[in-house]
Design an enzyme around this catalytic site. Structure first.
Site, PDB file in Angstrom:
ATOM      1  N   GLU A   1      38.826  37.211  39.019  1.00 32.14           N
ATOM      2  CA  GLU A   1      37.937  36.065  39.095  1.00 32.14           C
ATOM      3  C   GLU A   1      36.470  36.408  39.212  1.00 32.14           C
ATOM      4  O   GLU A   1      35.710  35.667  39.868  1.00 32.14           O
ATOM      5  CB  GLU A   1      38.326  35.194  40.288  1.00 32.14           C
ATOM      6  CG  GLU A   1      38.110  35.821  41.682  1.00 32.14           C
ATOM      7  CD  GLU A   1      39.284  36.586  42.242  1.00 32.14           C
ATOM      8  OE1 GLU A   1      39.309  36.852  43.454  1.00 32.14           O
ATOM      9  OE2 GLU A   1      40.185  36.929  41.446  1.00 32.14           O
TER      10      GLU A   1
ATOM     11  N   HIS B   1      39.042  30.139  42.179  1.00 31.10           N
ATOM     12  CA  HIS B   1      38.317  31.182  42.914  1.00 31.10           C
ATOM     13  C   HIS B   1      36.804  31.079  42.774  1.00 31.10           C
ATOM     14  O   HIS B   1      36.072  31.608  43.618  1.00 31.10           O
ATOM     15  CB  HIS B   1      38.750  32.563  42.419  1.00 31.10           C
ATOM     16  CG  HIS B   1      40.019  33.075  43.010  1.00 31.10           C
ATOM     17  ND1 HIS B   1      40.281  33.021  44.357  1.00 31.10           N
ATOM     18  CD2 HIS B   1      41.093  33.669  42.438  1.00 31.10           C
ATOM     19  CE1 HIS B   1      41.475  33.568  44.584  1.00 31.10           C
ATOM     20  NE2 HIS B   1      41.980  33.955  43.447  1.00 31.10           N
TER      21      HIS B   1
ATOM     22  N   GLU C   1      42.282  31.361  38.551  1.00 33.48           N
ATOM     23  CA  GLU C   1      41.020  32.103  38.579  1.00 33.48           C
ATOM     24  C   GLU C   1      39.814  31.168  38.696  1.00 33.48           C
ATOM     25  O   GLU C   1      38.809  31.517  39.327  1.00 33.48           O
ATOM     26  CB  GLU C   1      40.891  32.973  37.322  1.00 33.48           C
ATOM     27  CG  GLU C   1      42.037  33.942  37.100  1.00 33.48           C
ATOM     28  CD  GLU C   1      42.352  34.797  38.314  1.00 33.48           C
ATOM     29  OE1 GLU C   1      41.406  35.187  39.021  1.00 33.48           O
ATOM     30  OE2 GLU C   1      43.539  35.067  38.554  1.00 33.48           O
TER      31      GLU C   1
END
Length: 940
Positions: A332, A369, A366
């Site tokens: 991420e 994040h 991701e």
């Protein structure tokens, strides 16, 4: 920037260079002496006499402080990299602006596997610098004390290698459409690998801003990083790409890519919360059309998260890139998320329904994040669950928001919750919040507890406090701590502030600070139902071995939800200090079902009469329980029987209702258990009877789902694959015949492949039934020649199904060749082969013989290598195999990031041995006709 022009990257003042050269000799001598002393101590520590026997043990790490001193705080990095794609090396230099907060005469930061050619501090004198390998420290001693509140600038020139690695700054290659090999360079820094690319304060709380310049070949190549490129300096064969200064962030989030990738872009609409921004996706030029789904879904799910968090995305772009060689599924990095090709690229000619769902889930994870992890970051890796658990929970919300017909809310049960309940029922588990110090411990904690248990406990918390209050707490948390670092208590404080009459923090401590979970035992009493709790362990023997090391006595404050026979629903809190709790009902309410939708992180056992009533209700009126509750009843019943807390006749009786079941999630649970029982009973006297029963059970739904894929029915396609896979595994004749026919037709005309959803089944069971070595070799050549990463994995799985041990050994040996199986896929290949009963002994022998080579190639710090032992031995079920495993551990005591996996392996084998001894007779008796509804109807 502090240097401009490529030729300047190795130039400093003559005084600095001369001084650095003089101090290098001193540093090398000191480092070598320190290493020699450590080697001697290691030899002393690694061997001890215990009970009169020679025993190896790993060296104690708890006497070493792996944390950086607190005297210095970095505030800004000026970072200049030149990855040389031709030589596979890189050069770089940096300046770090540092604030002195405690008086000190040393600058201590991280550096590992780097050659340092110059170390200096502007306007101050460096006495010496040395590299300490054990802690991966660069220790710089000054000639004078640095006073509090001083601001200093540290400069370093360095170089390193990019080849034969998948972490730090590394190179990756691929074949373009013309068949030429192309090389790129990229980074992967989480959790402790930034120090392999540049000297830095490599701890998550030490955030700073980054001004990055990257040198790349001119022409087709370009560079991307976390931030937008602001300037480009053409230098002939090379070009400097200069990027705008980043927001304050942790070192593990820094990223660069030098490539000749093609790209496409779209715009993410902020809809009033911040500004619109660009989303760009990169891939090799011949695969650029495979990024369309990722762009469309990525923009949609990002827009959902912006509205959910009510916090603007803080950067001006969010890029994605598909990397040919990548150790994780994805990473991420802020503003530049990197993925394996299989996690980003979608092509309906190659990608299955499951592939599409997996890509969406990974993207959603991701992108979560970007706020939860990047904007607000845990102070230390102990609290990695604040990153990963929240992202795991939210990814299902995100995918559901974009594709509500995929049933993602229910799928959380089978993909996240139920698997971690198996892991967490072992003594080798660990708490969500666990102290970690060494790089090996840090990388190992990126496991199913941090992800799946973390996500499951957050899901339970949301159910407890309500979705609206939970969402408000998340917003408050992100706003309050943006660009800063937090601990678990900080997040729980924000939730607690919005909830009356409930101490959320106290309740949650019982879930985050002790491992495991409870089973709630329910009995009928005159006034309703009585509930008690105890720790759930999968192996009865474990209760005798379990240490009493928890401050809460392995009791939990349990948020209980329930539904009863009369249709009423309710909830209560079972405080960990209470011995028992009750649910009041009139006498005519005969049954209650706890843990509605299985949102609670616990199991439920009922006295036998209640199980009987639940099974009767399930059989006579399956729709009385929704999809999630049917899946929950199946899962708990089998888990409790496996743990000898319930007669196996209960889950077996329950399976009779499956003749009426047509939903994916409950059948996924049932099919998984039917196949695992098939493996467990393979060498027992009841095996033939079991196979007959299981095949009869699945035949009806098998005939209904058929072999024709539905273009627009996601859940029906998922159900079909689950049923066909189980039917073929259980040896349903028509299933095997259909797979063989399709496999042979495919080999005769490889350009006409089965539908992507069916390929793994056709390749695996076609190969399994084939006795032709030439068929396997033809499939292997197709695997070698295949360019699509998703299809390559399907072919790899198919190759592992062959029933010829010599061919499996050949495949295993060839897999070690990077040109045949990429390093990122090596462990998947080994697991595929080991899952084949014919391949299991082949892999085990190979693993033991090749351990020195494997550990040298991947390093003991590789958590995937560390976990391999538990995966290979997962089906061992004899004392001989247990002894072999223990002997292997004695021979090779150093385990690195695999320390806990070794405990899991031993505990699982012991469980398997116990399971067969405890349950074989019970299952056999039921199958003989004493209780089976199907046998009573002479259907076996």
């Amino acid at each position: 920037m502090f240097l401009t022009g490529y030729w300047l990257q190795v130039v400093l003042s003559w005084a600095v260079v001369a001084f650095a050269t003089a101090t290098v000799v001193v540093a090398v001598q000191k480092a070598q002496l320190a290493k020699d002393l450590r080697d001697v101590q290691d030899k002393i520590d690694i061997f001890e006499e215990w009970n009169g026997e020679s025993r190896y043990r790993t060296k104690r790490e708890d006497t070493i402080d792996y944390r950086l001193p607190t005297a210095l705080v970095p505030t800004h990095y000026e970072l200049y990299w030149h990855p040389d794609l031709e030589t596979g090396s890189f050069t770089g230099q940096l300046r770090i602006r540092i604030q002195v907060v405690e008086e000190t005469n040393q600058i201590i930061l991280h550096s590992y596997l780097l050659n340092l050619t110059s170390v200096y501090v502007l306007n101050r004198e460096v006495e010496t610098f040395e590299l300490e390998e054990e802690r991966q420290f660069l220790i710089i001693t000054m000639t004078e004390v640095l006073p509090v509140d001083a601001t200093i600038t540290l400069g370093i020139i360095f170089n390193g290698q990019m080849k034969d690695k998948l972490v730090g700054l590394y190179s990756s290659t691929y074949q373009n459409e013309a068949g030429a090999t192309r090389t790129i360079s990229t980074t992967k820094f989480e959790p402790t690998y930034a120090r392999q690319a540049f000297p830095c304060f490599d701890e998550p709380a030490l955030k700073a801003t980054f001004a990055i310049t990257v040198v790349h070949p001119s022409g087709a190549y370009h560079a991307v990083s976390n931030m937008q490129q602001t300037e480009s300096n053409y230098l002939g064969d090379y070009t400097e790409a200069i990027f705008e200064t980043s927001v304050s962030m942790s070192t593990y989030l820094v990223c660069i890519i030098v490539s000749d990738f093609a790209s496409k872009s779209t715009t993410v609409k902020a809809n009033g919360i911040g500004e619109d921004f660009s989303m760009q996706a990169y891939a090799t030029s011949h695969q650029v059309d495979k990024i369309d789904f990722a762009l469309e879904f990525g923009a949609a799910v990002t827009e959902y998260y912006i509205q959910y968090y009510k916090v603007p995305y803080p950067l001006t772009k969010l890029d994605m890139a598909a990397i040919p060689d990548f150790a994780s599924g994805a990473m991420e990095h802020w503003g530049l998320v990197t993925y394996r090709e299989t996690a980003l690229l979608y092509d309906d000619s190659y990608s299955s329904t499951a592939n599409k769902q997996s890509i969406a889930g990974t993207l959603a994870h991701e992108i979560v994040h970007q706020w939860f992890g990047n904007l607000v970051t845990m102070k230390w890796w102990n609290d990695i669950w604040l990153n990963e658990g929240f992202a795991r929970f939210m990814q299902y919300k995100g995918v559901n928001a974009v594709h509500s017909d995929w049933g993602m809310i229910e799928q959380f049960q089978i993909v996240a919750l139920q698997p971690v309940l198996v892991y967490d029922a072992k003594l080798s588990s660990h708490p969500i919040v666990q102290k970690v110090e060494t790089p090996d411990e840090i990388t190992a904690i990126f496991d199913t507890i941090s992800y799946e248990k973390g996500g499951s406990v957050i899901r339970m918390l949301e159910t407890l406090v309500g979705a609206d209050k939970f969402e408000e707490a998340v917003t408050n948390y992100l706003v309050k701590y943006q660009f800063n670092n937090t601990e678990t208590d900080d997040f729980l404080t924000e939730v607690d502030a919005l909830v009356d009459d409930l101490d959320v923090k106290k309740l949650m401590l019982t879930w985050t600070e002790q491992m495991g979970y409870p089973v709630l035992n329910v009995s009928k009493v005159a006034a309703g139902f009585q509930i008690t709790q105890q720790r759930f362990l999968s192996n009865p023997v474990s209760y005798e071995e379990a240490p009493e090391d928890s401050a809460y006595g392995y009791k939990w404050s349990v948020p209980i939800t329930y539904t009863a026979e009369d249709g009423s629903e309710g909830s209560l809190i079972y405080d960990y200090n209470e011995d028992t709790v009750g649910i009041a009902f009139n006498a005519d309410v005969q049954w209650v079902k706890l843990n509605v939708h299985q949102t609670g992180y616990y199991r439920v056992n009922y006295e036998e009469s209640l199980w009987t009533l639940l099974i009767q209700e399930l059989t006579s009126n399956p729709d009385r329980f929704d999809i999630a509750d049917r899946a929950h009843l199946l899962n708990d019943a089998f888990a409790l029987a496996d743990a000898s807390q319930l007669s196996y006749k209960v889950p077996l009786e329950m399976t009779a209702y499956l003749g009426q079941e047509r939903d994916f999630v409950p059948w996924y649970v049932a099919a998984d258990k039917l196949v695992s029982l098939h493996r467990s009973l393979m060498f027992s006297e009841g095996y033939v009877s079991y196979l007959s029963y299981a095949r009869t059970l699945i035949t009806g739904v098998y005939e209904e789902v058929g072999w024709t894929v539905d273009a627009n029915n996601h859940l029906k396609n998922r159900l079909r694959v689950s049923i066909l896979s189980a039917a073929c595994a259980l040896g349903v004749p028509d299933c095997l015949e259909q797979a063989a026919q399709r496999f042979n037709a495919f080999l005769q005309n490889p350009t006409s492949r089965p539908a992507p959803d069916l390929r793994e089944i056709v390749y695996y069971y076609g190969t399994k039934q084939s006795t032709s070595q030439s068929n396997w070799e033809q499939l292997f050549q197709l695997f070698v020649d295949e360019d699509d990463a998703s299809e390559k994995l399907k072919l790899m799985y198919g190759l592992s199904g062959v029933q010829n041990s010599q061919l499996l050994f050949k495949f295993l040996a060839l897999a070690g060749n990077e040109s045949i199986v990429r390093s990122q896929d090596y462990f998947t290949c080994v697991q595929y082969i080991a899952a084949n009963p014919v391949g299991e002994p082949v892999v085990w022998e190979f693993y033991r013989e090749q351990w020195p080579q494997l550990s040298a190639r991947f390093s003991l710090n590789d958590r995937n290598l560390g976990r391999l032992i538990a995966q290979i031995t997962a089906n061992f079920r004899s004392s001989i195999k247990l002894e072999e495993v223990q002997q292997f551990f004695e021979k090779y005591p150093e385990s690195g990031a695999g320390a806990n996996s070794r405990l899991v392996a031993v505990e699982t084998i012991k469980y398997n041995i116990e399971w067969l001894a405890r349950n074989r007779a019970d299952i056999s008796d039921w199958l003989s006709g004493t209780a089976s509804p199907l046998t009573k109807k002479n259907q076996l």
